[in-house]
Design a protein around this motif. Structure first.
Motif, short mmCIF file in Angstrom:
data_model
loop_
_atom_site.label_atom_id
_atom_site.label_comp_id
_atom_site.label_asym_id
_atom_site.label_seq_id
_atom_site.Cartn_x
_atom_site.Cartn_y
_atom_site.Cartn_z
N UNK A 1 -6.33 6.50 3.02
CA UNK A 1 -5.23 6.24 2.08
C UNK A 1 -5.20 7.30 0.98
N UNK B 1 -14.97 2.65 3.59
CA UNK B 1 -14.91 4.03 3.09
C UNK B 1 -13.90 4.84 3.91
N UNK C 1 -10.40 3.84 2.80
CA UNK C 1 -10.13 4.40 1.46
C UNK C 1 -9.83 5.90 1.57
N UNK C 2 -10.65 6.56 2.36
CA UNK C 2 -10.49 8.00 2.56
C UNK C 2 -9.11 8.30 3.16
N UNK D 1 -4.09 11.56 -3.32
CA UNK D 1 -4.74 11.15 -4.57
C UNK D 1 -6.11 11.81 -4.74
N UNK D 2 -6.80 12.08 -3.63
CA UNK D 2 -8.12 12.71 -3.67
C UNK D 2 -8.12 13.92 -2.75
N UNK E 1 -15.20 6.50 -6.19
CA UNK E 1 -14.26 7.50 -5.69
C UNK E 1 -13.68 8.35 -6.82
N UNK E 2 -13.62 7.79 -8.01
CA UNK E 2 -13.06 8.51 -9.16
C UNK E 2 -14.14 8.67 -10.21
N UNK F 1 0.83 -1.22 0.00
CA UNK F 1 0.00 0.00 0.00
C UNK F 1 0.86 1.26 0.00
N UNK F 2 1.87 1.28 0.85
CA UNK F 2 2.57 2.55 1.06
C UNK F 2 3.89 2.71 0.32
N UNK G 1 -20.25 10.83 1.98
CA UNK G 1 -19.76 9.51 1.55
C UNK G 1 -19.83 8.50 2.68
#
Lengths: 270, 169
Positions: free
Chosen positions: B117, B111, B114-115, B123-124, A117-118, A13-14, B134
């Motif tokens: 990360x 969620x 995800x938020x 990224x967001x 999310x995208x 992940x990181x 959300x």
């Protein structure tokens, strides 16, 4: 064992390994591409059938005295209407492909984002067919977005409405430049974008057309003059250096099944 | 073997379904967490080995088909799997109330991870209002999704003919 597994997951992940990540994703997407195409076409057919059934239901409610024959004819008519609209849509796409000066790669949209999310769509062509990263994706209605992750069989398209999508733009009526950045969507699901860094001394009007400037990529892959949207609202900040305008990228509303990736732009990147 | 094959097919089908389902702006644009629900369902009902198989297949599907780095599902699904597998003998997994509660928890948890990360890696962009929407959206969607997914799988598995056994086996 749990600690080792979680440790491994945390490393994945990181620790950023873009090429390895893309290879992994390419494998998953490549394996899933045929199933995605099938599911997408099945879903489309199911939606069309539901629309036809709704049409029949409405007709029956309105005209109870009509015979079964009329219902059958109406169902046939609905089907033919679908065929006609498909035909018109494809004809329009073909005309667009033939009259467009840029070298285009026609692609079908195979799926959308899995989590929400995208703001992305996946197209069914990848590096094997000549699709490259950061290429403009357009339709007869205007700019849709740009390609981001390209695997051999599929490519991910970041839509204009996604906050990570930034495109150099200008007003069509004057050489006023700015940067279009996606701002997600409204509560009614309408995609939104914002043109930022516009000189505050320039007057912008609601309804002004915003087009690509062709400056989004150094190598000139991004075409200029592609329609992005119209100005919906203008925000002026007297204390700031710039003003910004809200636009609605219409091409991404009810996205088409077919889009075009600009393989090589004519007159872009100046 | 047949159950394992059905499990993998269900995960594949779940991923496809999650992709074609539309997003609802009122739920912050979130999609029903079908893959997370599948992971929880199998973790509550299968042994450790099958739990890991379900966890990694679902995580690979979720992250592999999503833009951005591998991560959210690869981190969240094992945690869901481990916790659920540990408590599987202590909870009544087939009860509607438990499923609604577990569904809401996994929706919210996934969620949140995800938020975390996406925000930590830049990224967001972070927006408080949208984040709240959300989280709330995934809470509600999780509540609805898990009972539906669980019920469908139980029905499907019921359709598979059981192997004939003898008294000495």
């Amino acid at each position: 064992m749990y600690a080792a597994a979680i440790g491994l997951v945390l490393i994945v992940v990181f620790v950023p390994l873009p090429s390895l990540t893309l290879k992994g994703k390419g494998a998953v997407r490549g394996a899933m591409a045929p199933a995605e195409r099938g599911a997408s076409s099945l879903w489309q057919r199911a939606s069309e059938t539901m629309a036809a059934i709704r049409g029949i239901g409405g007709a029956v409610d309105k005209n109870r005295e009509l015979s079964h024959e009329l219902v059958r004819v109406q169902a046939e008519l609905n089907r033919l209407r679908d065929v006609e609209s498909d035909n018109l849509r494809l004809q329009r796409a073909l005309d667009f492909h033939q009259t467009n000066p840029h070298e285009l790669i026609p692609c079908d949209v195979v799926s959308r984002s899995i989590s929400g999310w995208w703001n992305t769509v996946r197209i069914g062509k990848g590096s094997r067919e000549g699709v490259r990263k950061n290429r403009a994706v357009i339709s007869p209605d205007g700019l849709i977005g740009r390609t981001t992750e390209v695997t051999p069989l599929t490519s991910e398209v970041l839509l204009v409405s996604d906050p990570a999508c930034r495109i150099s733009a200008k007003l069509a009526r004057a050489s006023v430049f700015g940067l279009v950045r996606g701002t997600g969507s409204t509560l009614t699901g309408e995609p939104k974008a914002r043109m930022e860094f516009i000189n505050k001394d320039i007057e912008i009007n609601v309804g002004d057309e915003v087009v690509t400037s062709g400056l989004s990529s150094a190598a000139g892959e991004f075409p200029k003059g592609v329609h992005i949207g119209y100005v919906e609202k203008v925000y002026r900040d007297n204390s700031g250096l710039f003003q910004y305008a809200e636009i609605i990228p219409r091409a991404t509303v009810g996205l088409l099944d077919y889009v075009f990736v600009v393989a090589e732009a004519v007159g872009g990147g100046q | 073997m047949r159950h394992r094959l059905l499990m993998l097919t269900m995960i594949l089908f779940g991923a496809l379904l999650q992709m074609v389902l539309p997003t609802w702006p009122l739920f912050g644009g979130m999609k029903p967490p079908i893959l997370a629900a599948l992971v929880l369902h199998y973790s509550l009902r299968r042994d450790n080995r099958e739990m890991w198989l379900a966890v990694f297949t679902a995580a690979l599907m979720q992250d592999g088909l999503e833009l951005g780095s591998f991560g959210p599902a690869l981190l969240a699904f094992p945690i869901i799997g481990i916790l659920a597998n540990r408590i599987r003998t202590e909870v009544f997994a087939d009860g509607l109330v438990s499923q609604v509660i577990f569904g809401a928890v996994i929706g919210l948890f996934f969620t949140f991870i995800t938020l975390l990360i996406f925000t930590a890696s830049g990224q967001r962009p972070f927006s408080f209002g949208l984040t709240l929407l959300r989280l709330l959206g995934s809470f509600i969607l999780g509540m609805v999704t898990l009972p539906l997914v669980s019920h469908s799988i139980i029905r499907l598995e019921g359709l598979i003919p059981k192997r004939r056994t003898y008294g000495w086996q």
